[in-house]
Design an enzyme around this catalytic site. Sequence first.
Site: not given
Lengths: 304, 298
Positions: A61-62, A135, A163-165, A250, A278-279
């Site tokens: 998701p982004t 979310r 997730d993209d990060d 989850e 990571t963020r």
Amino acid sequence: MRLKLKNIFLLYLVVSVLGLLCALLQLGQPCACPPAPGAERSRGGARGGAQALPTIYVVTPTYARPVQKAELVRLSQTLLHVPALHWLVVEDAAAPSALVGGLLASSGVPHTHLHAPTPPERRPRPGDPPWVRARGAEQRNRALRWLRDTRTPRDGGVVYFADDDNTYSVRIFEEMRSTRLVSVWPVGLVGGLRFEGPVVSGGRVVGFHTGWRPERPFPLDMAAFAVALPLLLARPGARFDPQAERGFLESSFLGGLVTPQQLEPKAKNCTEVLVWHTRTERPKLRQEEQLQRQGRGSDPRIEV
Amino acid sequence: MDDGGDSRRDLAAGFDSKEYCLSDRDIVEVVRTEYVYTRPPPWSDTLPTIHVITPTYSRPVQKAELTRLANTLLHVPNLHWILVEDSQRRTPLITRLLRDTGLNYTHLNVETPRNYKLRGDMRDPRIPRGTMQRNLALRWLRETFNKNSSQPGIVYFADDDNTYSLELFEEMRSTRKVSVWPVAFVGGLRYESPKVNAAGKVYGWKTVFDPHRPFAIDMAGVAVNLRLILQRSQAYFKLRGVKGGYQESSLLRELVTLNDLEPKAANCTKILVWHTRTEKPVLVNEGKKGFTDPNVEI
């Protein structure tokens, strides 16, 4: 014997014929040991990956924000190393954007570009602190719908929510490829710990090592598990509950698929960290905002 | 790039079928030692080598940062990664990481003295992080490559938390002296950029923060031809007495003039590198004594 060219050719011919005879004798002989899944040695790269490998469907998701393009660019560079991978990118948007579309097209990663907007009542509000985010439930469910619409159980494959990060080593994708139901592994830098992960004994998951809300049915991060596609298709009701309490997203999904005892531990019985939560900092754009108020902002046609 | 994966099935005819029929456990063992997760593109004799200098220091996100940076660099042909640890000794974590990537690399280390790291002083501001490490890499290049050697190379300083497009590396490969391009998320802006005139020459800097610096550009926005580094062998980043934002200038003014800068990225209109920064993870649940197994590397 004199070394005449004729003799060399003759020798070559004899050896070849012998080899051919041996091969012909092998044909039809049963071999008692089919290769284990993922046993083929394969090189990285989306192009030319071994077709026999089960496909990994990576669901990302982004949403639009300054670092979106950078995040997707560096994630795509990791995914490009993984053979037999299909990237499902789902924008939190009413329509697909040119930024994401263009990025995907030039990434070299096989992909499908989807979108699903988060309903207004579940979007972060202007007063919310920076860490409050939507979310991703609607977006992940959209990807599940695509899989259910387009794949059959015979396709095999594994589904992973990336997730993209986050940061992924290439190895985690090979660990998950052999998933039979739901596989799990530790995730670094999450839950207020160096890493959070299943506790494994005798090759089975017997508990969870976590510092936050251990009463969760599955105290795992989204990046900590992968689901076999046939299992997903056999459970048409399994989805992410957008109403789930924080940290329980989850569990709302996994609870419909397996019990904790059925989880398959990977990454050397869950002792290796191959993915990190990571963020990325929100970039400081104070000067940009000042300039924009004066009508002198940067050229919006230059995509960042 | 060679696309063909070879598998056991490709073995030559005449191979005894018994050799296939190892037990499952044996097969898995053999595969594990043979498995290659990543490898860089084949080395080319015609492309200039890009020497990427990355200073790094130990902290919880270090391994993650270097893992994803390595995943990027693995796509770039003729790349040589010079990783310089801010440490007293080369650490096992980095040694293993570098070896496992399959990249062409050099592993160096130099520890920034403690008083420079910690003390903020009005007369002598703290040395910007990474300075000694970058200088060590420059020295290594000068000791390793002959000034008169024809081995073409480009030098690029890549911090371990930025984001780099693959296109960027191909843009910098044609650098004759010093090339420049925009960088996103620096100086409080969406991006900072060199100003390029109609003749394709850099004439100034599009920044809000001190645009009159000799080189008002972030480290990630510059590449230098190796020959220039070798010729101007005394050019280093200044260690002490450098105002914030002037680090890059302290090196570049010894190498090139504004007029000689080569603009890349479509005359500095495209963003090919982002100055991303990673949040410091909150390890609050580790407590004072630590909760997780310290033998598990993160």
